[in-house]
Design a protein around this motif. Structure first.
Motif, PDB file in Angstrom:
ATOM      1  N   ARG A 171       0.863  -1.203  -0.081  1.00  0.00           N
ATOM      2  CA  ARG A 171       0.126  -0.054   0.057  1.00  0.00           C
ATOM      3  C   ARG A 171       0.863   1.121  -0.024  1.00  0.00           C
ATOM      4  NH1 ARG A 171      -3.603  -2.375   4.878  1.00  0.00           N
ATOM      5  NH2 ARG A 171      -1.483  -2.200   5.567  1.00  0.00           N
ATOM      6  N   ASP A 172       0.496   2.231  -0.520  1.00  0.00           N
ATOM      7  CA  ASP A 172       1.186   3.545  -0.693  1.00  0.00           C
ATOM      8  C   ASP A 172       1.119   4.477   0.510  1.00  0.00           C
ATOM      9  OD1 ASP A 172       2.636   5.586  -2.255  1.00  0.00           O
ATOM     10  OD2 ASP A 172       0.676   6.731  -2.135  1.00  0.00           O
ATOM     11  N   VAL A 173       2.265   4.518   1.334  1.00  0.00           N
ATOM     12  CA  VAL A 173       2.554   5.142   2.434  1.00  0.00           C
ATOM     13  C   VAL A 173       2.062   6.486   2.472  1.00  0.00           C
ATOM     14  CG1 VAL A 173       3.892   5.834   4.699  1.00  0.00           C
ATOM     15  CG2 VAL A 173       4.375   3.329   3.325  1.00  0.00           C
ATOM     16  N   PHE A 174       2.086   7.320   1.361  1.00  0.00           N
ATOM     17  CA  PHE A 174       2.026   8.466   1.374  1.00  0.00           C
ATOM     18  C   PHE A 174       0.320   8.823   1.236  1.00  0.00           C
ATOM     19  CE2 PHE A 174       0.949  12.327  -1.478  1.00  0.00           C
ATOM     20  CZ  PHE A 174       1.285  13.355  -0.586  1.00  0.00           C
ATOM     21  N   SER A 175      -0.464   7.959   0.676  1.00  0.00           N
ATOM     22  CA  SER A 175      -1.735   8.162   0.502  1.00  0.00           C
ATOM     23  C   SER A 175      -2.369   7.789   1.825  1.00  0.00           C
ATOM     24  CB  SER A 175      -2.373   7.139  -0.418  1.00  0.00           C
ATOM     25  OG  SER A 175      -1.870   7.394  -1.848  1.00  0.00           O
ATOM     26  N   ARG A 176      -1.591   6.733   2.617  1.00  0.00           N
ATOM     27  CA  ARG A 176      -2.193   6.573   3.857  1.00  0.00           C
ATOM     28  C   ARG A 176      -1.916   7.578   4.950  1.00  0.00           C
ATOM     29  NH1 ARG A 176      -3.700   1.388   4.969  1.00  0.00           N
ATOM     30  NH2 ARG A 176      -2.963   1.039   6.902  1.00  0.00           N
ATOM     31  N   VAL A 177      -0.681   8.366   4.832  1.00  0.00           N
ATOM     32  CA  VAL A 177      -0.563   9.164   5.837  1.00  0.00           C
ATOM     33  C   VAL A 177      -1.522  10.493   5.589  1.00  0.00           C
ATOM     34  CG1 VAL A 177       0.957  11.067   6.463  1.00  0.00           C
ATOM     35  CG2 VAL A 177       1.844   9.031   6.183  1.00  0.00           C
ATOM     36  N   ILE A 178      -1.786  10.840   4.322  1.00  0.00           N
ATOM     37  CA  ILE A 178      -2.667  11.826   3.836  1.00  0.00           C
ATOM     38  C   ILE A 178      -4.244  11.550   4.356  1.00  0.00           C
ATOM     39  CG2 ILE A 178      -4.296  12.917   2.076  1.00  0.00           C
ATOM     40  CD1 ILE A 178      -1.170  13.854   2.214  1.00  0.00           C
ATOM     41  N   ILE A 179      -4.736  10.220   4.252  1.00  0.00           N
ATOM     42  CA  ILE A 179      -6.138   9.869   4.483  1.00  0.00           C
ATOM     43  C   ILE A 179      -5.976   9.789   6.013  1.00  0.00           C
ATOM     44  CG2 ILE A 179      -6.100   7.293   4.604  1.00  0.00           C
ATOM     45  CD1 ILE A 179      -8.106   9.079   1.963  1.00  0.00           C
ATOM     46  N   ALA A 180      -5.277   9.593   6.950  1.00  0.00           N
ATOM     47  CA  ALA A 180      -5.194   9.260   8.183  1.00  0.00           C
ATOM     48  C   ALA A 180      -5.419  10.647   8.926  1.00  0.00           C
ATOM     49  CB  ALA A 180      -3.817   8.869   8.748  1.00  0.00           C
ATOM     50  N   THR A 181      -5.187  11.782   8.240  1.00  0.00           N
ATOM     51  CA  THR A 181      -5.268  13.118   8.906  1.00  0.00           C
ATOM     52  C   THR A 181      -6.571  13.179   9.241  1.00  0.00           C
ATOM     53  OG1 THR A 181      -3.488  13.716   7.125  1.00  0.00           O
ATOM     54  CG2 THR A 181      -4.402  15.512   8.497  1.00  0.00           C
ATOM     55  N   ARG A 182      -7.340  12.896   8.437  1.00  0.00           N
ATOM     56  CA  ARG A 182      -8.988  13.260   9.141  1.00  0.00           C
ATOM     57  C   ARG A 182      -9.307  12.361  10.236  1.00  0.00           C
ATOM     58  NH1 ARG A 182     -13.578  12.526   4.678  1.00  0.00           N
ATOM     59  NH2 ARG A 182     -12.648  14.235   3.634  1.00  0.00           N
ATOM     60  N   LEU A 183      -9.057  11.392  10.162  1.00  0.00           N
ATOM     61  CA  LEU A 183      -9.298  10.473  11.345  1.00  0.00           C
ATOM     62  C   LEU A 183      -8.630  10.614  12.619  1.00  0.00           C
ATOM     63  CD1 LEU A 183     -10.888   7.791  12.622  1.00  0.00           C
ATOM     64  CD2 LEU A 183      -8.926   6.409  11.786  1.00  0.00           C
TER      65      LEU A 183
END
Lengths: 293, 339
Positions: free
Chosen positions: A80-92
């Motif tokens: 999985r792409d770590v950048f995308s996961r870091v971005i998406i985690a911001t909201r949570l």
């Protein structure tokens, strides 16, 4: 400057707004903190719109790749792409801490205001209650609360709210207490306002600025606590992207040299906490210049 | 009775309501499990009778005040219940693992006081100098670092990149035998046994986790040391001491330092609160076999008796630490000194 000196608009800006501008220009670090804060909010709102990859989509062919032009923060053990996961985690992460801080602000304000305004047995009872929470090591109490109430994200929010409650209750109590017999409060009472009206409409609004500082200073700590809880496996479940759990998942790969799995979510966490702490210091300068350190 | 002894006794009495509150909250936490605790403790293969049996055995069929009384009585006889996953008494397992946690916590505390206090004092004495800026940077960065993240970065740099530190797995590499148990602190025990090699091995394992924990507590201590030293230096008695022609060293260490330490000692309470929490995270990162990792393991398998036992034990430890801090404050405070 010379032009503005006599203009009417300058007069309107003098006072609070002018003071804000003055503090921002005096202390560039506060301006940086406001910038970081804006960035975090934007990333949290836009979230899914700006991720280059699906944060949950695994691909064994590209597992554990180091950061590259394709994958800025590399890929994790299942590709999985770590950048995308870091971005998406911001909201949570922001949602958990904002909800927790909002809860403890509301409950803490009510409890603290009542204790500060009426005093007596209400003050004694709430004081005991707050002291009991503070008698625990706070993170450990949060662990116990989540374990007792059930391992869900909502309970992470409640636990974080409970351990932050004492700070708000104490500030609210102190701020209401010093204004209880102030001239404007007496005037409001003489004008026929009930106690609740005097407290809610006249005294509490004046206690808000120090409460705002408390919120900002507290926010960073709330983020750290929530992330710590998910780091030890509470609340957020895999494969959900959340900074704490991503650092925990990445920790196993650090000893074999795949640093990017844990590093980037940890960095995001650090920047968020840093931004809120700086913001809190800046807000304190605006609200109460005497407390400057 | 001297005023100081009376003050100390008063402090001890003050700890009692805190202790009572802590016990009450832990009781509520153990009874808060969603659903029926008896059904939960009976396991998935339980019949109606076995659930009723466990309910009676746990005393859950009685009223809450009676249950609380039994809970307190059990507690005073040293019974924290049994762990579900291992079947062992929780208190015994906690006691076995406590020395590991204490070794880590105390080493970290020594390390962080050893750096934070001189740093804060030097920053206050030379206000606005480079050391003041270093102090400010450390304080600002320190409060923003997630403990578990610092630990992982240290592991990457000192274990993977430089190879200076041993692998972050526990208190002692498997090539060493654990030293004979005297204090429970491996480094001290090995030194007592005269086994330098094991002592060095244990110390090497200890350095990274202790540094991680120390970095976390550095910020509040340095900030408080600087602030209280600044306040002490600007007070009237310092001006008087200077006017009387005392040497600068005596002014700073004889007068300002003693008074500046009081707020720092008070801060220690908050620092311990942070530390006992951060301990859990650090122990998980370094697979340190203390009570924090015991609680994390128990959480993973939903062993609630063990988790609540841990929470209560930590809370009692914290209340006692606060008591020690209060007493220390009374002893150090020059105003309560007998003349």
């Amino acid at each position: 400057m010379a032009l503005a000196e006599n203009s009417a608009s300058e007069k309107a800006h003098r006072g609070f707004g002018g003071h804000v501008l003055y503090v921002l220009s005096e202390n560039p670090i506060t301006a940086v903190a406001f910038g970081l804060f804006a960035l975090i909010v934007i990333v949290a709102i836009l979230g899914p719109l700006i991720t280059p990859y699906d944060p949950l989509e695994s691909n064994a062919a590209r597992a554990l790749q180091a950061p590259s032009a394709d994958h800025w923060f590399g890929t994790d053990s299942v590709g999985r792409d770590v950048f995308s996961r870091v971005i998406i985690a911001t909201r949570l992460d922001m949602m958990i801490s904002v909800a927790a801080v909002a809860l403890s602000f509301v409950v803490g304000s009510i409890v603290g205001s009542i204790a500060g305004y009426w005093g007596g047995w209400m003050d004694a009872v709430t004081g005991r209650f707050v002291d009991t929470i503070m008698a625990f090591p706070l993170f450990v109490l949060a662990m116990g609360i989540v374990a007792a109430m059930g391992n869900t994200v909502e309970n992470i929010i409640y636990a974080t709210a409970i351990i932050n409650l004492p700070f708000y209750a104490r500030v609210a109590r102190a701020e209401v207490r010093i204004r209880r017999e102030a001239g404007f409060a007496q005037a409001a009472r003489l004008a026929g306002n009930t106690d609740i009206q005097v407290l809610a409409l006249h005294i509490f609004p004046n206690a808000l600025p120090p409460m705002m500082v408390q919120i900002s200073l507290n926010m960073g700590w709330a983020i750290l606590n929530a992330a710590g809880l998910s780091f030890i496996g509470l609340g957020v479940r895999p494969p959900t992207a959340e900074w704490g759990i991503m650092v925990a998942e990445g920790a196993n790969f650090v000893v074999s040299g795949e640093w990017w799995l844990a590093f980037f979510p940890g960095l995001a966490l650090m920047i968020a906490v840093f931004a809120f702490n700086l913001l809190g210091d800046g807000l304190r300068d605006i609200v109460d210049p005497r407390q400057r350190t | 009775m001297t005023p100081r002894t009376r003050l100390i006794l008063f402090r001890v009495l003050q700890a009692i309501p805190a202790l009572a509150g802590v016990i009450l909250v832990s009781f509520i936490l153990t009874r808060m499990l969603p659903g029926d605790p008896a059904a939960y403790f009976a396991g998935p293969a339980a019949t109606t009778e076995s659930i009723a049996e466990i309910r009676a055995a746990m005393g859950l069929d009685r009223s809450l005040p009676v249950q609380f009384l039994h809970y307190v009585l059990d507690l005073f006889s040293g019974d924290l219940g049994n762990s579900l996953s291992t079947g062992q008494p929780v208190l015994e397992e906690l006691a076995r693992r406590l020395p590991a946690s204490l070794e880590l916590t105390f080493t970290a505390l020594l390390l962080s006081c050893g750096i934070a206090l001189p740093l804060g004092i030097a920053a206050a004495v030379n206000q606005g100098s480079w050391i003041d800026h270093v102090c400010r940077a450390v304080v600002t960065a320190g409060v923003s670092l997630p403990t578990f993240f610092t630990g992982i970065v240290l592991v990457y740099v000192f274990y993977y990149l430089l190879g200076w530190a041993p692998s972050p797995l526990g208190r002692l590499d498997f090539v060493y035998l654990s030293p004979p148990d005297v204090t429970g602190f491996y480094v001290i025990d090995a030194l007592l046994a005269g086994d330098m090699e094991t002592a060095w091995g244990a110390a090497r394992q200890l350095i990274l986790p202790a540094t991680t924990l120390a970095l976390f507590t550095l910020a509040p201590l340095a900030r408080m040391a600087r602030a209280s030293m600044l306040q002490a230096l600007s007070s009237d008695y310092i001006r008087t001491a200077r006017a009387a022609g005392l040497r600068e060293g005596q002014v700073i260490f004889g007068y300002a330092f003693q008074n500046a330490m009081l707020p720092v000692i008070t801060t220690l309470g908050m620092v311990f609160s942070f530390m006992l929490g951060a301990n859990v995270l650090v122990e998980k990162v370094f697979a340190w076999p203390g009570i924090g990792s015991y609680a994390v393991e128990a959480l993973v398998v939903s062993d609630y008796a063990a988790v609540q036992g841990f929470v209560l034990a930590m809370a009692i430890l914290f209340v006692l630490l606060n008591l020690v801090i209060d007493i220390l404050y009374t002893v150090v405070d020059p105003r309560t000194r007998e003349g």
